[in-house]
Design a protein around this motif. Structure first.
Motif, short mmCIF file in Angstrom:
data_model
loop_
_atom_site.label_atom_id
_atom_site.label_comp_id
_atom_site.label_asym_id
_atom_site.label_seq_id
_atom_site.Cartn_x
_atom_site.Cartn_y
_atom_site.Cartn_z
N PHE A 134 0.85 -1.20 0.00
CA PHE A 134 0.00 0.00 0.00
C PHE A 134 0.88 1.25 0.00
O PHE A 134 0.66 2.19 -0.75
N LEU A 164 2.68 1.88 -3.29
CA LEU A 164 1.81 2.35 -4.38
C LEU A 164 1.24 3.74 -4.10
O LEU A 164 0.70 4.37 -5.00
N LEU A 172 3.86 5.10 -8.94
CA LEU A 172 2.77 4.59 -9.77
C LEU A 172 3.06 4.80 -11.24
O LEU A 172 2.73 3.98 -12.08
N SER A 173 3.69 5.93 -11.55
CA SER A 173 3.97 6.17 -12.96
C SER A 173 5.05 5.22 -13.46
O SER A 173 5.03 4.79 -14.61
N ILE A 188 5.40 2.14 -12.31
CA ILE A 188 4.63 0.89 -12.49
C ILE A 188 3.85 0.96 -13.80
O ILE A 188 3.78 -0.01 -14.55
N GLY A 189 3.27 2.14 -14.06
CA GLY A 189 2.51 2.32 -15.30
C GLY A 189 3.36 2.01 -16.52
O GLY A 189 2.92 1.33 -17.44
N SER A 205 4.26 -1.70 -16.58
CA SER A 205 3.14 -2.64 -16.73
C SER A 205 2.81 -2.90 -18.20
O SER A 205 2.01 -3.76 -18.52
N ALA A 206 3.44 -2.13 -19.10
CA ALA A 206 3.28 -2.43 -20.53
C ALA A 206 3.90 -3.79 -20.84
O ALA A 206 3.60 -4.40 -21.87
N GLY A 207 4.77 -4.27 -19.96
CA GLY A 207 5.27 -5.63 -20.11
C GLY A 207 6.77 -5.73 -20.30
O GLY A 207 7.41 -6.63 -19.78
N PHE A 226 8.27 -5.49 -14.13
CA PHE A 226 7.08 -5.48 -13.27
C PHE A 226 6.72 -6.91 -12.88
O PHE A 226 6.65 -7.79 -13.74
N PRO A 280 3.66 -8.68 -11.12
CA PRO A 280 2.32 -8.34 -10.63
C PRO A 280 1.78 -9.21 -9.49
O PRO A 280 0.73 -8.90 -8.96
N GLU A 281 2.48 -10.27 -9.09
CA GLU A 281 1.90 -11.20 -8.10
C GLU A 281 1.40 -10.52 -6.83
O GLU A 281 0.29 -10.83 -6.37
N LEU A 298 0.18 -7.71 -6.45
CA LEU A 298 -1.08 -7.01 -6.74
C LEU A 298 -2.24 -7.99 -6.83
O LEU A 298 -3.36 -7.67 -6.50
N LYS A 299 -1.93 -9.19 -7.26
CA LYS A 299 -2.97 -10.22 -7.28
C LYS A 299 -3.38 -10.58 -5.86
O LYS A 299 -4.55 -10.80 -5.57
N LEU A 321 -3.25 -8.55 -3.39
CA LEU A 321 -4.01 -7.40 -2.93
C LEU A 321 -5.46 -7.52 -3.44
O LEU A 321 -6.41 -7.24 -2.72
#
Lengths: 150, 114
Positions: B19, B22, B28-29, B31-32, B35-37, B82, B84-85, B87-88, B90
């Protein structure tokens, strides 16, 4: 990933009845399964303990925010605070809002719980001002990513 | 019992640090972008940002600590990826909270319609 929980439910009871069930502390305790120490009042901390079987060891502590008769009842709390060994006071609080609306002789109740994103309150406004929509946009990106199959 | 408890504590700590990680628009930016991969280098992450390389590196460390970013070597370069686990996790936590409300509202419905 949605960072707000929203539930809509239609109740076959007039708004006044639902309002009482939400804001009378004894009635609230009946369905929520909590024994409250006293009535709800805006700005006041409400204390008690959970009566739900298996969770009786859990204290109830929320801060009542708004009580707008037959329209809005809200409080802040620590969500899912079920382990007495944990000091939840360090975890961010979330805002729970019950919104009532008359519908077809009954009541449309909308429940939202928000604030899981946990931006400290004093910075929240600033963050949005500086970067309008940025937060929402990023959460969408993350949501898109997480929703992808592995 | 104590193992269960310490596992719970660990989960709680992870969630709290996630938390916190993030709750920052710069992170966050980052991560953004990630997160495109595709894994990105610090230079790529710094490009177009007003922040220095050092500042971006500091934010990456925080994200790494929360388990949502990890560094991978690509030749002589360090890239950041990134993961993501957490976040899953969460998300499944939010689902638990959501289920609790589902049950509570069903009890409210029975209570007022009685």
């Amino acid at each position: 990933m949605k960072n707000t929980i929203e539930k809509r439910i239609e109740l076959n009871a007039p708004v006044s009845r639902v309002w009482r069930a939400l804001t009378d502390h004894r009635e609230f305790g009946e369905w929520f399964r909590v024994k409250l120490d006293g009535p709800f009042a805006p700005g006041q901390v409400s204390t008690g303990h959970i009566t739900y079987p298996g969770y009786e060891h859990i204290q109830w502590e929320v801060t009542v925010q708004k009580m707008e008769p037959e329209r809005l009842f809200s409080f802040t709390w620590h969500p899912y605070a079920v382990d007495p060994a944990i000091d939840y006071s360090k975890e961010p609080t979330t805002l729970v809002e019950f919104t009532l609306e008359a519908k077809d002789g009954g009541t449309l109740l909308v429940l939202t719980e928000s604030g899981f994103d946990a931006i400290p309150k004093d910075r929240q406004f600033e963050a949005f001002r500086m970067n309008d929509g940025g937060w929402t946009e990023q959460m969408k990106n993350i949501e898109g990513y997480v929703a992808r199959p592995l | 019992m104590s193992r269960v408890r310490s596992k719970r504590r660990a989960e709680f700590k992870d969630r709290a640090s996630l938390f916190a990680a993030l709750g920052d628009e710069t992170r966050l930016s980052i991560i953004g972008k990630l997160s495109a991969g595709a894994p990105l280098s610090i230079s790529r992450l710094t490009a177009g940002s007003e922040l220095t390389r050092q500042a971006i590196t500091k934010h990456l460390r925080v994200l790494e600590g929360a388990g949502v970013v990890r560094s991978v070597r690509a030749g002589r370069e360090s890239l950041f990826e990134f993961t993501p686990e957490p976040l899953k996790d969460l998300r499944s936590y939010l689902e638990q909270v959501s289920d609790q409300w589902e049950n509570a509202l069903a009890r409210l419905k029975a209570f007022v319609e009685d």
